[in-house]
Design a protein around this motif. Structure first.
Motif, PDB file in Angstrom:
ATOM      1  N   GLY A  97     -25.582 -10.604  15.915  1.00 61.79           N
ATOM      2  CA  GLY A  97     -25.468 -10.196  14.517  1.00 61.79           C
ATOM      3  C   GLY A  97     -24.070  -9.722  14.167  1.00 61.79           C
ATOM      4  O   GLY A  97     -23.551 -10.011  13.084  1.00 61.79           O
ATOM      5  N   PHE A  98     -23.437  -9.024  15.083  1.00 56.88           N
ATOM      6  CA  PHE A  98     -22.116  -8.449  14.821  1.00 56.88           C
ATOM      7  C   PHE A  98     -21.019  -9.504  14.810  1.00 56.88           C
ATOM      8  O   PHE A  98     -20.070  -9.414  14.038  1.00 56.88           O
ATOM      9  N   GLU A 101     -23.116 -14.259  13.649  1.00 60.06           N
ATOM     10  CA  GLU A 101     -23.668 -14.360  12.299  1.00 60.06           C
ATOM     11  C   GLU A 101     -22.631 -13.969  11.251  1.00 60.06           C
ATOM     12  O   GLU A 101     -22.634 -14.491  10.147  1.00 60.06           O
ATOM     13  N   ALA A 102     -21.737 -13.069  11.595  1.00 61.79           N
ATOM     14  CA  ALA A 102     -20.673 -12.710  10.651  1.00 61.79           C
ATOM     15  C   ALA A 102     -19.682 -13.865  10.489  1.00 61.79           C
ATOM     16  O   ALA A 102     -19.159 -14.096   9.409  1.00 61.79           O
ATOM     17  N   GLU A 107     -22.609 -12.513   5.992  1.00 62.53           N
ATOM     18  CA  GLU A 107     -22.335 -11.105   6.244  1.00 62.53           C
ATOM     19  C   GLU A 107     -20.885 -10.901   6.662  1.00 62.53           C
ATOM     20  O   GLU A 107     -20.489 -11.265   7.751  1.00 62.53           O
ATOM     21  N   PRO A 110     -20.744  -6.586   8.929  1.00 60.75           N
ATOM     22  CA  PRO A 110     -22.034  -6.249   9.538  1.00 60.75           C
ATOM     23  C   PRO A 110     -22.068  -4.810  10.049  1.00 60.75           C
ATOM     24  O   PRO A 110     -21.080  -4.298  10.572  1.00 60.75           O
ATOM     25  N   GLU A 111     -23.230  -4.185   9.875  1.00 58.74           N
ATOM     26  CA  GLU A 111     -23.483  -2.849  10.411  1.00 58.74           C
ATOM     27  C   GLU A 111     -24.642  -2.976  11.383  1.00 58.74           C
ATOM     28  O   GLU A 111     -25.738  -3.353  11.003  1.00 58.74           O
ATOM     29  N   GLY A 161     -17.002  -3.635   9.126  1.00 59.61           N
ATOM     30  CA  GLY A 161     -18.137  -3.783  10.025  1.00 59.61           C
ATOM     31  C   GLY A 161     -18.016  -2.874  11.233  1.00 59.61           C
ATOM     32  O   GLY A 161     -16.921  -2.513  11.656  1.00 59.61           O
ATOM     33  N   TYR A 179     -27.425  -4.582   9.222  1.00 52.36           N
ATOM     34  CA  TYR A 179     -27.590  -6.012   9.224  1.00 52.36           C
ATOM     35  C   TYR A 179     -28.485  -6.354  10.357  1.00 52.36           C
ATOM     36  O   TYR A 179     -29.252  -7.154  10.431  1.00 52.36           O
TER      37      TYR A 179
END
Length: 179
Positions: A97-98, A101-102, A107, A110-111, A161, A179
């Motif tokens: 995700g970090f 996906e960023a 995004e 991202p958090e 992020g 996120y």
């Protein structure tokens, strides 16, 4: 897996609100194959998914809503016995995700949060994610240029992020947008 099989049988039906994006599912699996363990005797070695982990990634990242192209599943409950690599696996998902996906998704900032009853418990997962991210940064210059990994922080080099840990015993945290 049974739900996945049943949903696949529904895909071509017009009223079915979801579709399966095999490319998105494959991206998550591929990310895992180039990721690294962060702790213990396997630290620094490439991550090898167990069957249950691969099935979970395949389904969670593959199923999407037709109307919005967003993931079908927003929450996943994982319960397996101790010593089955849950924290390493969750760290891998956090890094996906970090970073990935960023890079490929909508995004920009991202958090990613680690949450637990006690802040020290959450910090344990964060430390493993940090170690995995260091290995990944050494492996990929794109990730290395994207991440700023410091003693107490994991941040993006551009934008706002970050990866943080917090616990129920933390003071109230306002403005969270995970996120």
């Amino acid at each position: 897996c049974e739900r996945h099989r049943k949903d696949l049988a529904q895909v071509d039906k017009t009223k079915f609100a979801y579709y399966f994006d095999e490319e998105a599912a494959s991206n998550a699996i591929q990310f895992a194959s180039v990721s690294f363990f962060g702790k213990g005797r396997l630290s620094g070695k490439h991550f090898k998914l167990e069957g249950w982990q691969a099935a979970l990634l395949w389904q969670v990242y593959g199923w999407k809503r037709k109307e919005t192209d967003t993931r079908k599943y927003k929450q996943v409950y994982v319960k397996v016995a101790r010593k089955n690599g849950k924290t390493e696996f969750l760290s891998l998902i956090g890094n996906y995700g970090f970073t990935n996906e960023a890079f490929k998704g909508p995004e920009r900032d991202p958090e990613v949060y680690w949450a637990a009853t006690k802040k020290d418990q959450a910090k344990y997962g964060w430390l493993i994610q940090k170690a995995q991210l260091r290995h990944l940064s050494n492996f990929s210059s794109k990730v290395g240029n994207y991440c700023k990994i410091l003693t107490h922080n994991i941040d993006t080099t551009k934008g706002t992020g970050f990866v943080r840990y917090l616990g129920k015993d933390s003071k109230t945290e306002d403005g969270l947008s995970p996120y």
